[in-house]
Design an enzyme around this catalytic site. Sequence first.
Site, mmCIF file in Angstrom:
data_model
loop_
_atom_site.group_PDB
_atom_site.id
_atom_site.type_symbol
_atom_site.label_atom_id
_atom_site.label_comp_id
_atom_site.label_asym_id
_atom_site.label_seq_id
_atom_site.Cartn_x
_atom_site.Cartn_y
_atom_site.Cartn_z
ATOM 1 N N LYS A 1 39.950 28.439 40.170
ATOM 2 C CA LYS A 1 40.136 28.487 41.623
ATOM 3 C C LYS A 1 39.188 27.486 42.267
ATOM 4 C CE LYS A 1 38.556 31.970 44.444
ATOM 5 N NZ LYS A 1 37.946 31.410 45.673
ATOM 6 N N ASP B 1 42.360 27.417 46.978
ATOM 7 C CA ASP B 1 42.097 28.520 47.915
ATOM 8 C C ASP B 1 41.567 27.970 49.229
ATOM 9 O OD1 ASP B 1 41.382 30.957 49.052
ATOM 10 O OD2 ASP B 1 39.620 31.237 47.783
ATOM 11 N N LYS C 1 43.188 28.786 52.361
ATOM 12 C CA LYS C 1 43.476 29.799 53.401
ATOM 13 C C LYS C 1 43.911 29.161 54.726
ATOM 14 C CE LYS C 1 40.225 33.291 51.615
ATOM 15 N NZ LYS C 1 39.422 32.586 50.619
ATOM 16 N N ASP D 1 47.193 28.021 61.138
ATOM 17 C CA ASP D 1 47.328 27.164 62.323
ATOM 18 C C ASP D 1 48.743 27.350 62.855
ATOM 19 O OD1 ASP D 1 47.051 25.020 64.232
ATOM 20 O OD2 ASP D 1 45.576 24.082 62.917
ATOM 21 N N THR E 1 38.085 40.868 53.031
ATOM 22 C CA THR E 1 37.281 42.044 52.654
ATOM 23 C C THR E 1 35.974 42.104 53.438
ATOM 24 O OG1 THR E 1 36.633 40.758 50.723
ATOM 25 C CG2 THR E 1 38.172 42.533 50.352
ATOM 26 N N ARG F 1 31.002 34.888 39.560
ATOM 27 C CA ARG F 1 29.667 34.972 38.970
ATOM 28 C C ARG F 1 29.567 35.679 37.616
ATOM 29 N NH1 ARG F 1 27.593 36.841 44.664
ATOM 30 N NH2 ARG F 1 29.765 37.524 44.584
HETATM 31 O O1 C5P Z 1 31.459 35.726 42.104
HETATM 32 P P1 C5P Z 1 32.569 36.655 42.414
HETATM 33 O O2 C5P Z 1 33.273 37.214 41.187
HETATM 34 O O3 C5P Z 1 32.214 37.736 43.405
HETATM 35 O O4 C5P Z 1 33.649 35.691 43.114
HETATM 36 C C1 C5P Z 1 34.837 36.175 43.667
HETATM 37 C C2 C5P Z 1 35.627 35.045 44.271
HETATM 38 O O5 C5P Z 1 36.750 35.592 44.943
HETATM 39 C C3 C5P Z 1 34.870 34.197 45.292
HETATM 40 O O6 C5P Z 1 35.387 32.860 45.221
HETATM 41 C C4 C5P Z 1 35.246 34.857 46.600
HETATM 42 O O7 C5P Z 1 35.176 33.966 47.680
HETATM 43 C C5 C5P Z 1 36.691 35.255 46.318
HETATM 44 N N1 C5P Z 1 37.205 36.341 47.161
HETATM 45 C C6 C5P Z 1 36.613 37.604 47.211
HETATM 46 N N2 C5P Z 1 37.150 38.572 48.002
HETATM 47 C C7 C5P Z 1 38.243 38.320 48.733
HETATM 48 C C8 C5P Z 1 38.867 37.070 48.692
HETATM 49 C C9 C5P Z 1 38.303 36.087 47.876
HETATM 50 O O8 C5P Z 1 35.626 37.857 46.533
HETATM 51 N N3 C5P Z 1 38.780 39.282 49.466
#
Ligand code: C5P
Length: 232
Positions: free
Chosen positions: A32, A59, A61, A64, A119, A211
């Site tokens: 992503k 990604d 998003k 507009d 979220t 992460r």
């Molecule tokens: O590091 P981690 O596993 O928390 O990363 C989750 C990824 O998913 C990040 O790129 C975050 O921006 C994305 N994301 C999220 N929750 C959402 C939409 C996207 O954690 N509702």
Amino acid sequence: MGKDVIIACDFASREATLNFLDKFTGRKPFVKIGMELYYAEGPAIVREIKARGHKIFLDLKLHDIPNTVKKAMNVLSNLDVDITNLHAAGTKNMMKAALEGLTREDGTRPLLIAVTQLTSTDQESMENDLMIKAPIDEVVMHYAQCAAESGLDGIVCSPLEAGKVHDRCGKNFLTITPGVRFADGDVGDQKRVMTPAAAKEIGSDYIVVGRPITAAADPVAAYERCVAEFCD
Ligand code: C5P
């Protein structure tokens, strides 16, 4: 496309991203690319990662007026990504225009996914800042249904919501779910988390994992563990 693990490459530069991807000498993970990397490096980074053989979820998003989103999606369709996304809050007209823009002359297009309520938005901020008074779960499901009715392929949602989304919008409507953590791992700033195995059990189609893989001592082993729990 079947169930897959998508690695959130939340890096600030081409160098950091390619250093990370160089570790994967066997299987090429689905990645992503988000706003940070795209705005830093532009479309060239998308082409470069694609040329290395990775599938890409871009990604960005989009949100507009329909005409602007249609034209932007038309440009993005040339990047040959596998999945891209927009905000369902842009309305059905915007989502339909986006699909038109994304569809190439030969009829092919990347999958198009909607973001419902972020979220980071909770009931209180939705009511106070956005003046939406309905319960947030209902708002998310309503946005999902609008996305399905507009012809989109799925939504980003919590793994906890994936089952309900399939019940309402059909089992082929894709659920892409972040918030994944190993049972023995750090939760970090995510609030509602699920293991890859539990996400599989509940019916997520794709998990987005950042992460737990990117910050692992051995990212390739962490990725393989996700694949083993979620896909196999
Ligand atoms: O590091 P981690 O596993 O928390 O990363 C989750 C990824 O998913 C990040 O790129 C975050 O921006 C994305 N994301 C999220 N929750 C959402 C939409 C996207 O954690 N509702």
